[in-house]
Scaffold this active site. Sequence first.
Site, short mmCIF file in Angstrom:
data_model
loop_
_atom_site.label_atom_id
_atom_site.label_comp_id
_atom_site.label_asym_id
_atom_site.label_seq_id
_atom_site.Cartn_x
_atom_site.Cartn_y
_atom_site.Cartn_z
N ASN A 14 30.65 20.63 -49.23
CA ASN A 14 31.58 20.03 -48.27
C ASN A 14 32.34 18.95 -49.05
O ASN A 14 31.83 17.86 -49.29
CB ASN A 14 30.77 19.44 -47.12
CG ASN A 14 31.59 18.92 -45.95
OD1 ASN A 14 31.13 18.08 -45.18
ND2 ASN A 14 32.80 19.42 -45.77
N ASN A 67 40.00 14.74 -41.58
CA ASN A 67 39.86 16.19 -41.75
C ASN A 67 41.09 16.76 -42.46
O ASN A 67 42.10 16.05 -42.62
CB ASN A 67 39.67 16.85 -40.38
CG ASN A 67 38.34 16.50 -39.74
OD1 ASN A 67 37.30 16.61 -40.37
ND2 ASN A 67 38.39 16.05 -38.49
N CYS A 76 30.79 11.27 -40.77
CA CYS A 76 30.69 12.41 -41.68
C CYS A 76 29.42 12.25 -42.51
O CYS A 76 29.34 11.35 -43.33
CB CYS A 76 31.93 12.44 -42.59
SG CYS A 76 31.85 13.75 -43.83
N GLY A 77 28.45 13.11 -42.26
CA GLY A 77 27.14 12.98 -42.93
C GLY A 77 27.23 13.21 -44.43
O GLY A 77 26.68 12.43 -45.23
N ASN A 78 27.89 14.29 -44.85
CA ASN A 78 28.02 14.56 -46.28
C ASN A 78 28.86 13.47 -46.95
O ASN A 78 28.60 13.07 -48.08
CB ASN A 78 28.63 15.94 -46.51
CG ASN A 78 27.69 17.05 -46.06
OD1 ASN A 78 26.49 16.98 -46.30
ND2 ASN A 78 28.23 18.06 -45.39
N HIS A 168 29.30 17.50 -31.31
CA HIS A 168 28.83 18.80 -31.80
C HIS A 168 28.35 19.65 -30.64
O HIS A 168 27.69 19.12 -29.73
CB HIS A 168 27.67 18.61 -32.79
CG HIS A 168 28.06 17.85 -34.01
ND1 HIS A 168 28.55 18.47 -35.14
CD2 HIS A 168 28.08 16.52 -34.27
CE1 HIS A 168 28.83 17.55 -36.05
NE2 HIS A 168 28.57 16.35 -35.55
N GLU A 217 34.08 23.52 -38.32
CA GLU A 217 34.30 22.08 -38.13
C GLU A 217 35.60 21.78 -37.40
O GLU A 217 36.65 22.36 -37.73
CB GLU A 217 34.34 21.36 -39.48
CG GLU A 217 32.97 20.98 -39.98
CD GLU A 217 33.03 19.95 -41.09
OE1 GLU A 217 33.85 19.01 -41.01
OE2 GLU A 217 32.26 20.11 -42.05
N CYS A 226 27.90 20.69 -43.07
CA CYS A 226 28.30 19.56 -42.22
C CYS A 226 27.05 18.72 -41.97
O CYS A 226 26.10 19.19 -41.32
CB CYS A 226 28.88 20.08 -40.91
SG CYS A 226 29.35 18.75 -39.77
N GLY A 229 26.56 17.69 -38.39
CA GLY A 229 26.25 18.93 -37.66
C GLY A 229 24.81 19.35 -37.87
O GLY A 229 24.12 19.79 -36.94
#
Length: 285
Positions: A14, A67, A76-78, A168, A217, A226, A229
């Site tokens: 990602n 995005n 945004c986790g990543n 989500h 996404e 994600c 996610g």
Amino acid sequence: MKNMRFTKMHGLGNSYIYIDMFKQTIEEEKLPQLAIEVADKNKGIGSDGMILVCPSEVAPVKMRIFNNDGSEAKNCGNGLRCVAKFAYEHGYVNENSFEIETLAGKVKATVHVEGEQVHSVSVDMGKPILSRNQIPMVGRDQEKVVDELFLIDEHSVRVTAVSMGNPHVIMFVNEIQEAPVEEIGPSMEKDERFPDWVNVEFVEVVSESEIYFRVWERGSGITQACGTGACAAVVASVLNGYSQKGQEVTVHLLGGDLLITWQENGHVIMRGAAEVICEGVFERK
Ligand SMILES: N[C@@H](CCC[C@H](N)C(=O)O)C(=O)O
């Protein structure tokens, strides 16, 4: 400024273009279009979007994420894992554990270091938001949205909705390879029952400690991974009785694995890789 220095990084494939806002300034109104331009794989650098690594008044560093359609998300986790690596390796933090500000609030990241380099990052993503109006999702009952019947196009599916600061919707499938990501993803993303639109996820449960995951996404379409996610998918797995709080779950995403635990204290902990791809200068028009 015309020329802009960037670092391209990824968390499990990602990928985002990271801009060091400690050293550069960009006009606020130009950010959405810049995200579209840098993310373009033919005329730009190519990525799932753009992330700003910014100074903060409440933490050592702040993340802003756009995005690849130019829309700004709150989390945004990543991206958080990559921002943690970036901040540590650029000397913007001195400790191994530190806070990162996001538009959804503050989270705590811990970098795992070998030599001078961060190879993986754990993030306390905080507590998931489960009430319908805060996802946000339209409907009269304001309780949790768990295993709810949802008609979309000609499909009848069952959904669970979770916010990790961004929204989500999760569907459980028997075979992840057969998940209708491209069929349902685009229409569910922009369905009017999700006023802020939604990230759409499909999950195959292997056991209480292992799931497969695919995503459409919001604002970027199909991506390799994600992070928020995957956290939402583990929360949904517990809510649907496939796993339990305190259990570490290995989430297999297209780009690799994340380890995620929804702890007894309500916090979701995510651990996974963060990597640099390249650095360079982007010539703005
Ligand atoms: N890839 C991210 C999430 C990015 C934002 C998302 N598309 C949204 O609009 O909410 C992650 O790793 O969490």
